[in-house]
Structure formats: structure tokens, C-alpha cells
Scaffold this active site. Structure first.
Site, PDB file in Angstrom:
ATOM      1  N   ASN A 107       8.431   6.403 -13.510  1.00 17.68           N
ATOM      2  CA  ASN A 107       7.177   7.138 -13.418  1.00 17.68           C
ATOM      3  C   ASN A 107       7.376   8.492 -12.750  1.00 17.68           C
ATOM      4  O   ASN A 107       8.304   8.680 -11.957  1.00 17.68           O
ATOM      5  CB  ASN A 107       6.102   6.333 -12.670  1.00 17.68           C
ATOM      6  CG  ASN A 107       6.403   6.175 -11.195  1.00 17.68           C
ATOM      7  OD1 ASN A 107       7.004   5.202 -10.775  1.00 17.68           O
ATOM      8  ND2 ASN A 107       5.987   7.142 -10.385  1.00 17.68           N
ATOM      9  N   ALA A 108       6.510   9.435 -13.088  1.00 18.58           N
ATOM     10  CA  ALA A 108       6.440  10.699 -12.355  1.00 18.58           C
ATOM     11  C   ALA A 108       5.476  10.496 -11.192  1.00 18.58           C
ATOM     12  O   ALA A 108       4.615   9.617 -11.240  1.00 18.58           O
ATOM     13  CB  ALA A 108       5.940  11.809 -13.275  1.00 18.58           C
ATOM     14  N   THR A 109       5.629  11.276 -10.129  1.00 18.38           N
ATOM     15  CA  THR A 109       4.701  11.214  -9.006  1.00 18.38           C
ATOM     16  C   THR A 109       4.049  12.577  -8.837  1.00 18.38           C
ATOM     17  O   THR A 109       4.736  13.600  -8.823  1.00 18.38           O
ATOM     18  CB  THR A 109       5.429  10.810  -7.710  1.00 18.38           C
ATOM     19  OG1 THR A 109       6.040   9.529  -7.925  1.00 18.38           O
ATOM     20  CG2 THR A 109       4.468  10.707  -6.545  1.00 18.38           C
ATOM     21  N   LYS A 134       2.165   8.393 -11.325  1.00 14.60           N
ATOM     22  CA  LYS A 134       1.553   7.912 -10.088  1.00 14.60           C
ATOM     23  C   LYS A 134       0.926   9.100  -9.373  1.00 14.60           C
ATOM     24  O   LYS A 134       1.582  10.105  -9.123  1.00 14.60           O
ATOM     25  CB  LYS A 134       2.600   7.257  -9.188  1.00 14.60           C
ATOM     26  CG  LYS A 134       2.016   6.754  -7.876  1.00 14.60           C
ATOM     27  CD  LYS A 134       2.982   5.845  -7.146  1.00 14.60           C
ATOM     28  CE  LYS A 134       3.779   6.615  -6.113  1.00 14.60           C
ATOM     29  NZ  LYS A 134       4.507   5.713  -5.185  1.00 14.60           N
ATOM     30  N   LYS A 136      -1.028  10.520  -6.082  1.00  7.68           N
ATOM     31  CA  LYS A 136      -1.326  10.275  -4.667  1.00  7.68           C
ATOM     32  C   LYS A 136      -2.813  10.544  -4.423  1.00  7.68           C
ATOM     33  O   LYS A 136      -3.333  11.587  -4.825  1.00  7.68           O
ATOM     34  CB  LYS A 136      -0.473  11.187  -3.782  1.00  7.68           C
ATOM     35  CG  LYS A 136       0.997  10.791  -3.760  1.00  7.68           C
ATOM     36  CD  LYS A 136       1.240   9.573  -2.868  1.00  7.68           C
ATOM     37  CE  LYS A 136       2.729   9.275  -2.750  1.00  7.68           C
ATOM     38  NZ  LYS A 136       2.998   8.099  -1.901  1.00  7.68           N
ATOM     39  N   ASP A 164      -1.838   5.852  -5.670  1.00  8.72           N
ATOM     40  CA  ASP A 164      -1.263   5.348  -4.420  1.00  8.72           C
ATOM     41  C   ASP A 164      -2.020   5.970  -3.262  1.00  8.72           C
ATOM     42  O   ASP A 164      -1.992   7.186  -3.069  1.00  8.72           O
ATOM     43  CB  ASP A 164       0.231   5.703  -4.330  1.00  8.72           C
ATOM     44  CG  ASP A 164       0.923   5.038  -3.133  1.00  8.72           C
ATOM     45  OD1 ASP A 164       0.222   4.390  -2.318  1.00  8.72           O
ATOM     46  OD2 ASP A 164       2.155   5.169  -3.012  1.00  8.72           O
ATOM     47  N   ASN A 166      -1.621   4.887  -0.055  1.00 10.50           N
ATOM     48  CA  ASN A 166      -0.854   4.723   1.198  1.00 10.50           C
ATOM     49  C   ASN A 166      -1.709   4.215   2.362  1.00 10.50           C
ATOM     50  O   ASN A 166      -1.565   4.684   3.502  1.00 10.50           O
ATOM     51  CB  ASN A 166      -0.158   6.038   1.585  1.00 10.50           C
ATOM     52  CG  ASN A 166       0.968   6.396   0.627  1.00 10.50           C
ATOM     53  OD1 ASN A 166       0.818   7.272  -0.212  1.00 10.50           O
ATOM     54  ND2 ASN A 166       2.088   5.691   0.708  1.00 10.50           N
ATOM     55  N   GLU A 190      -2.149   1.384  -5.659  1.00  8.80           N
ATOM     56  CA  GLU A 190      -1.148   0.946  -4.691  1.00  8.80           C
ATOM     57  C   GLU A 190      -1.673   1.141  -3.272  1.00  8.80           C
ATOM     58  O   GLU A 190      -2.165   2.212  -2.927  1.00  8.80           O
ATOM     59  CB  GLU A 190       0.114   1.792  -4.926  1.00  8.80           C
ATOM     60  CG  GLU A 190       1.340   1.369  -4.180  1.00  8.80           C
ATOM     61  CD  GLU A 190       2.554   2.189  -4.640  1.00  8.80           C
ATOM     62  OE1 GLU A 190       2.681   2.467  -5.865  1.00  8.80           O
ATOM     63  OE2 GLU A 190       3.360   2.556  -3.783  1.00  8.80           O
ATOM     64  N   ASP A 213       2.599  -2.200  -1.273  1.00  7.11           N
ATOM     65  CA  ASP A 213       3.840  -1.535  -0.888  1.00  7.11           C
ATOM     66  C   ASP A 213       4.030  -1.797   0.611  1.00  7.11           C
ATOM     67  O   ASP A 213       4.660  -2.791   0.996  1.00  7.11           O
ATOM     68  CB  ASP A 213       3.717  -0.028  -1.214  1.00  7.11           C
ATOM     69  CG  ASP A 213       4.989   0.753  -0.969  1.00  7.11           C
ATOM     70  OD1 ASP A 213       6.005   0.144  -0.595  1.00  7.11           O
ATOM     71  OD2 ASP A 213       4.987   1.985  -1.157  1.00  7.11           O
ATOM     72  N   LYS A 236      11.340  -1.930  -2.595  1.00 10.50           N
ATOM     73  CA  LYS A 236      12.205  -0.845  -2.120  1.00 10.50           C
ATOM     74  C   LYS A 236      13.470  -1.489  -1.559  1.00 10.50           C
ATOM     75  O   LYS A 236      13.464  -1.991  -0.428  1.00 10.50           O
ATOM     76  CB  LYS A 236      11.502  -0.056  -1.019  1.00 10.50           C
ATOM     77  CG  LYS A 236      10.244   0.687  -1.478  1.00 10.50           C
ATOM     78  CD  LYS A 236       9.693   1.553  -0.355  1.00 10.50           C
ATOM     79  CE  LYS A 236       8.927   2.736  -0.881  1.00 10.50           C
ATOM     80  NZ  LYS A 236       7.478   2.631  -0.789  1.00 10.50           N
TER      81      LYS A 236
END
Ligand SMILES: [Mg+2]
Length: 330
Positions: A107-109, A134, A136, A164, A166, A190, A213, A236
Site C-alpha cells: 500500500n501507499a501511505t 492508507k 493518516k 489509520d 493511530n 486502523e 496495530d 510488525k
């Protein structure tokens, strides 16, 4: 076992909860039995032990399973690389990959930006061949993030879109976001809530699929399975303690109907290539977060796992990558 310090500068400082990071420091681990094997231990504050603790662990002579995650990753990868070479197999086959795999999807972020810029960046990623993007979220208000998602969907109606957060949202904010997101065909969100809130994640899954995550590392596999808290696990290898642990986690996840997605912690190319092997050992793996080489301005050498058309070709020579020792990277 030989341990060599390294420091790889990032292209741009990485903003983390523990402050900005300007380079990725760690240790290359070389073993010589049953063949030459090279491992990488690149601790990331907030995810693994500190650099000092990593060094101490690598010099301790402690058994593998008593080492903290990044140190364990370095030692485990060096041993696996040596064993795979000695067996004449590429690492992903040695890790249990049942069939030849030419490449894995990545995937690209896309980071935080206004709606128009975000949409342009997603379109560029789709045009470059990335099968998933993905995005942010969580740095702005829910309303603004939804505007960004709407702009992206207008520009790229068919893209697989992941968000995501976080852990940025409260339960109320997350529910508001999830309710609004139902109309945009989001693959998963995520870590919408802080890592400690497993029950909150379990409840959100009814609206839009949830990936864990940070929460996976805070609670461990069994607690996350028991709480039914995720549709996707972000694996990870560096934060888990090694490629072998990531493979074990992928098996546990698949057995419970959970999708494993392998990502780096912005590692050097030795660990990044190993993460590509982990992904290749998982049958029909979804697009993984392995396109992180460009975040480093200097790497150990030429990228052995470059991204092309949204995929990374899996190294097919024996072991991890065709490097014989850390001396090649000196
Ligand atoms: Mg994440």
C-alpha cells in the site's frame, strides 16, 4: 555473533508520540553458522526497547526468547538467514511459504493534508499502481477528516482505502467518524482508539472493519483474540521480535478469520527485505505496508526490494538477500 552499529538518516523527521526521530539507529547482527547470516535490530522508541537496551541485550548472550523485540529480531533474522542459505531456500520458503511467490502487493501511505492535496496524493498513488492507499487521519476534526475522505472518494472511486488514526479518537469521536464513513466503502480503520481500549474496538467493528496495530503490542495476541477486537492485525516483525514470531502471529490470525497485514517500522533494507519474505510466506496476503524504503535518505546499499507498480518482487536467491555479511554494508 558480530554486532555492528549503524545510523540511517530519514528523508524527513518522523513525528512520533515520543518526539521527532531524524535517523534510524540500530545494529547489524552477523552469524557464521551454519552459513553466513545477517540480521537487523532497529529499535523504535514506543514500539520496542531503546537503542541502549537493544545493545545491552545483543551483548548479553541471553537466550533468544529472553531478548527484547528489536534485539530478538536481529538475532532471529541472522539465524534464519543462515539456516535458509544452508538449506538453499529463499527465506520465505524456509519460513513455510508453500508455493513460489513472485511479488507481494503493497500500500501507499498518504499523510495529513487538506482535502484537495490529499485527493491529489491518493490519485498519484493509484496512478503509480498501488492496489491500496492508507490515509493518516486523526490530526484534524472528524468533520475535516470526513471531508478529506469524501474528496478522495470523488477522485478515486475504486481505490482500496484504509485509514489509520493511530489511537487519536475518543469512543464518541470514533463512533461519529465510523457512522459517517459507512458511505465511503472504507476497507478498514486502523487503531481508531487508544491501544488500551479493546472493548471499544470490538464495538466499532459492527460499523466498519477495524485493524489493530498499537493495541496488538499492548495486549498480546491472546487478549486481542479473546476480546474479538479486530478484523485485521498489523504485523510488525521488528516490534514482534522477529520474522518467526510474525509468521506465528499470521497463522493465529488466519485461524481466527483475521487478515494479517505485514508492515515495517521504517527499517533498513535488511529488515525490510525480511518483512517482504514474511508477507510472501502468507498465502494471498493483502497489500502490506512495506513501501517504506523511500523514507530513508541513506540505506545500507541499493534497495533489494524496490516498489514497482504497487508491488515488491520477492528476492528468490537463498536466504534473505544476497549479502554475505555486515562488511558488505560497511
Ligand atoms: Mg498504524
Amino acid at each position: 555473533m558480530k554486532v555492528d552499529y549503524f545510523s540511517l538518516p530519514l528523508s524527513e523527521p518522523l513525528q512520533t508520540a515520543k518526539g521527532p526521530i531524524e535517523d534510524r539507529e540500530g545494529y547489524l547482527v552477523t552469524v557464521e553458522e551454519p552459513d553466513i547470516g545477517l540480521g537487523e535490530a532497529t529499535p523504535l522508541p514506543g514500539w520496542t526497547e531503546s537503542l541502549a537496551a537493544c545493545k545491552e541485550a545483543l551483548e548479553s548472550g541471553d537466550p533468544l526468547d529472553e531478548l527484547p523485540p528489536a534485539a530478538r529480531h536481529g538475532v532471529s533474522l541472522a539465524a534464519l538467514d543462515a539456516q535458509a542459505k544452508s538449506e538453499g531456500e529463499p527465506l520465505y520458503r524456509f519460513l513455510g511459504g508453500q508455493s513460489a511467490v513472485e511479488s507481494v502487493p503493497v500500500n501507499a501511505t498518504v499523510g495529513d493534508a487538506d482535502p484537495e492535496t490529499t485527493a491529489k496524493q491518493v490519485t498519484a498513488a493509484v496512478d503509480a499502481g498501488f492496489p491500496a492507499v492508507k490515509l493518516k487521519v486523526g490530526a484534524r476534526s472528524i468533520e475535516e477528516d470526513i471531508e478529506r475522505v469524501a474528496a478522495v472518494r470523488d477522485a478515486a472511486p475504486d481505490a482500496e482505502l484504509r485509514l489509520d488514526a493511530n489511537g487519536a479518537w475518543t469512543r464518541a469521536e470514533a463512533q461519529e467518524a465510523f457512522d459517517a464513513l459507512t458511505s465511503y466503502g472504507i476497507a478498514y480503520v486502523e487503531q481508531p482508539l487508544p491501544a488500551d481500549d479493546l472493548d471499544g474496538h470490538a464495538a466499532l467493528r459492527e460499523t466498519v472493519p477495524v485493524a489493530l496495530d498499537e493495541g496488538l503490542y499492548e495486549h498480546g495476541f491472546d487478549a486481542v483474540l479473546d476480546a474479538n477486537a479486530a478484523d485485521v492485525w498489523i504485523l510488525k516483525p521488528m516490534a514482534m521480535g522477529g520474522p518467526d514470531v510474525a509468521i506465528e502471529a499470521a497463522g493465529l490470525a488466519r485461524g481466527a478469520g483475521i487478515a494479517p497485514v505485514v508492515t515495517t517500522t521504517i527499517d533498513g533494507c535488511v529488515a525490510r527485505a525480511a518483512a517482504v519474505h514474511v508477507a510472501a510466506a502468507i498465502p494471498d496476503v493483502r497489500a502490506c505496508g512495506l513501501a517504506t524504503g523511500s523514507l530513508l535518505s541513506v540505506d545500507f546499499g541499493p534497495d533489494p526490494v524496490p516498489v514497482s507498480n504497487g508491488r515488491i518482487a520477492v528476492p528468490q536467491k537463498e536466504g534473505n538477500i544476497p549479502t554475505t555479511s555486515s562488511a558488505d554494508y560497511a
